[in-house]
Design a protein around this motif. Structure first.
Motif, short mmCIF file in Angstrom:
data_model
loop_
_atom_site.label_atom_id
_atom_site.label_comp_id
_atom_site.label_asym_id
_atom_site.label_seq_id
_atom_site.Cartn_x
_atom_site.Cartn_y
_atom_site.Cartn_z
N SER A 61 0.81 -1.22 0.00
CA SER A 61 0.00 0.00 0.00
C SER A 61 0.84 1.27 0.00
CB SER A 61 -0.92 0.02 1.23
OG SER A 61 -1.76 -1.09 1.27
N SER A 62 2.10 1.16 0.43
CA SER A 62 2.90 2.36 0.64
C SER A 62 3.17 3.11 -0.66
CB SER A 62 4.23 1.99 1.31
OG SER A 62 4.97 3.15 1.61
N GLY A 63 3.56 2.37 -1.71
CA GLY A 63 3.87 3.04 -2.98
C GLY A 63 2.71 3.87 -3.50
N PRO A 64 1.52 3.28 -3.68
CA PRO A 64 0.38 4.07 -4.14
C PRO A 64 0.04 5.23 -3.21
CG PRO A 64 -0.08 1.73 -4.38
CD PRO A 64 1.21 1.84 -3.62
N GLY A 123 14.64 9.13 1.63
CA GLY A 123 16.11 9.10 1.73
C GLY A 123 16.77 9.21 0.38
N ALA A 124 16.22 8.51 -0.63
CA ALA A 124 16.77 8.63 -1.98
C ALA A 124 16.61 10.05 -2.51
CB ALA A 124 16.08 7.63 -2.92
N ALA A 125 15.50 10.71 -2.15
CA ALA A 125 15.31 12.09 -2.59
C ALA A 125 16.32 13.02 -1.93
CB ALA A 125 13.88 12.54 -2.25
N VAL A 126 16.63 12.80 -0.64
CA VAL A 126 17.64 13.61 0.03
C VAL A 126 19.01 13.41 -0.62
CG1 VAL A 126 18.84 14.04 2.20
CG2 VAL A 126 16.38 13.65 2.20
N GLU A 127 19.33 12.17 -0.98
CA GLU A 127 20.58 11.91 -1.67
C GLU A 127 20.68 12.73 -2.95
OE1 GLU A 127 21.98 7.37 -0.47
OE2 GLU A 127 20.85 7.68 -2.32
N SER A 325 19.65 2.27 -2.95
CA SER A 325 20.33 3.43 -3.52
C SER A 325 20.54 3.27 -5.03
CB SER A 325 21.68 3.63 -2.82
OG SER A 325 22.32 4.78 -3.30
N VAL A 326 20.87 2.07 -5.47
CA VAL A 326 21.03 1.80 -6.91
C VAL A 326 19.72 2.08 -7.63
CG1 VAL A 326 21.43 0.01 -8.64
CG2 VAL A 326 22.90 0.13 -6.62
N ALA A 336 9.31 5.01 -8.22
CA ALA A 336 8.66 3.71 -8.43
C ALA A 336 9.64 2.57 -8.24
CB ALA A 336 8.05 3.66 -9.84
N ARG A 337 10.88 2.75 -8.71
CA ARG A 337 11.89 1.70 -8.58
C ARG A 337 12.31 1.51 -7.13
NH1 ARG A 337 14.45 0.52 -13.55
NH2 ARG A 337 16.43 0.10 -12.51
N VAL A 338 12.46 2.61 -6.40
CA VAL A 338 12.79 2.50 -4.98
C VAL A 338 11.67 1.78 -4.24
CG1 VAL A 338 13.09 3.81 -2.84
CG2 VAL A 338 14.35 4.47 -4.87
N GLY A 339 10.43 2.14 -4.54
CA GLY A 339 9.30 1.48 -3.91
C GLY A 339 9.26 -0.01 -4.22
N ALA A 340 9.55 -0.38 -5.47
CA ALA A 340 9.52 -1.79 -5.86
C ALA A 340 10.60 -2.59 -5.15
CB ALA A 340 9.69 -1.90 -7.38
#
Length: 401
Positions: A61-64, A123-127, A325-326, A336-340
């Protein structure tokens, strides 16, 4: 880095620290909870399945939720469920109600899944904003929280402090940290990224990113590494108590050693990644974890098994944050990729370990851990999919069918 970004980063660190304390507080008291419920190891695995059910609901549910309302909203809802779940587990344990503990763990797992997938996206957005690694340290804060929680749990176990009161106090502390964190996180980070990436929504959008063959391999790696971490979090104290006949306090101490090793590995991971690159670092990490776990399985003494958890913890420390991170520094569909990838990791982290309990009823916890060992060996052979230490924007685009 401006003041707002600094507060944003600090808020993520603070709540991950609190979440780690909450998770370790539960883990360190699992022997006492099992004894209070008066259930077998297999039945305890069924109780733990509540955590898995809630986590599956939370991570899917988190991604949506992030795409529609932003990461802050998902984190706020998740924090509320975490606090409520701990209070229900405390009450269920005090009343010796296995169904109550199951339900509390479902709420707790749902909150962890909702919040932590959103935290990885944040966290990826802060990076991306500050241009420096954040996710290894972010997960290091979670591990540091598990060290604090394990120390507290070990002390309270030795003092025979009631589990219910212990978890209630932890719930109050997490609630305070959550309020502070949510107020500092900017509105709509994941929502804005989702709009920019303009992909299909809902379940179809989540599944679409898996058409990338490289992401599938990354998902297998994170699945294996998260499974190794989750198996220790769920079963290490009981493995030592049942498999090596040590006291519950000694079982909690072993988990403390593991959690400390995880923390050290994550905070020290940045220089290793810069020197050796992602693929080599995660390959060495997986092999270290496999070696440590193998010794835990076959060790002739509890002292040797306890010492081997250092290798297990160091080896398992970097797999999850590096793979996320990748996924996050990819030039397209980053959120979307981080969520997956986060979803794959958390499903393995929380769904796999309860299954070990059912297997342990037939062959024992020590031999059941050979399943985790096999996954680690597979992960070590696939790390080439992580690429070099460079950002994905500088690397060749992955091939899709």
């Amino acid at each position: 880095m401006d003041a707002a970004t600094r507060r944003w980063r600090t808020a993520l660190f603070l709540f991950m620290l609190a979440a780690g304390v909450g998770m370790a507080s539960w883990v360190a008291r699992t022997p006492a909870v099992r004894d209070g419920l008066d259930v077998s190891t297999g039945s305890m695995g069924l109780v733990l399945f509540g955590l898995s059910v809630g986590s599956m609901a939370g991570v899917t549910s988190s991604g949506p939720l992030v795409r529609r309302y932003g990461g802050r909203a998902a984190i706020g809802v998740g924090a509320s469920l975490i606090v409520t779940g701990l209070l229900v587990v405390a009450a269920g344990t005090g009343l010796s109600l296995a169904a109550g503990v199951f339900g509390g763990l479902a709420l707790f797992g749902g909150g962890m899944g909702l919040a932590e997938v959103a935290f990885n996206i944040e966290g990826a957005a802060v990076e991306g904003v500050i241009g420096r690694p954040v996710l290894p340290v972010l997960h290091g804060c979670f591990s540091l929280g598990t060290v604090v929680g394990a120390l507290l749990g070990m002390g309270l176990t030795a003092a025979a402090f009631p589990v219910g009161w212990h978890l209630t106090v932890i719930a109050v502390l997490i609630a305070a940290a959550a309020v502070r964190a949510v107020l500092a996180i900017p509105h709509g980070t994941g929502k804005e990224e989702a709009a920019e990436t303009a992909g299909p929504g809902g379940l179809r959008g989540q599944l679409a990113v898996w058409r990338d063959r490289r992401l599938i391999l990354i998902g297998v790696i994170v699945l294996a590494m998260a499974f190794a971490e989750g198996a220790a979090n769920d079963w290490l104290p009981l493995l030592m108590v049942d498999g090596y006949e040590v006291s519950p306090t000694a079982g909690s101490l072993t988990f403390l050693v593991f959690a400390s090793s995880m923390t050290l590995g994550r905070f020290a991971g940045g220089p290793l990644l810069e020197r050796f690159g992602r693929a080599r670092t995660v390959r060495i990490s997986a092999l270290f974890a496999a070696l440590g776990l193998a010794v835990v399985i076959v060790a002739p003494s509890p002292a040797m098994a306890g010492a081997a958890t250092v290798l297990w913890g160091l080896g398992a420390s970097l797999g999850f944050p590096v793979t996320v991170s990748v996924a996050g520094d990819h030039p397209h569909d980053a959120a979307a990729r981080v969520g997956a990838v986060s979803t794959a990791g958390y499903l393995a982290f929380l769904v796999g370990p309860p299954g070990l309990g059912f297997l342990a009823d037939h062959i024992g916890l020590r031999l059941a851990m050979t399943v985790v060992l096999a996954f680690l060996i597979v992960a070590a052979t696939l790390t080439g999919a992580l690429g070099s230490g460079r950002s994905a924007a500088e690397e060749p685009a992955p091939v899709t069918p």
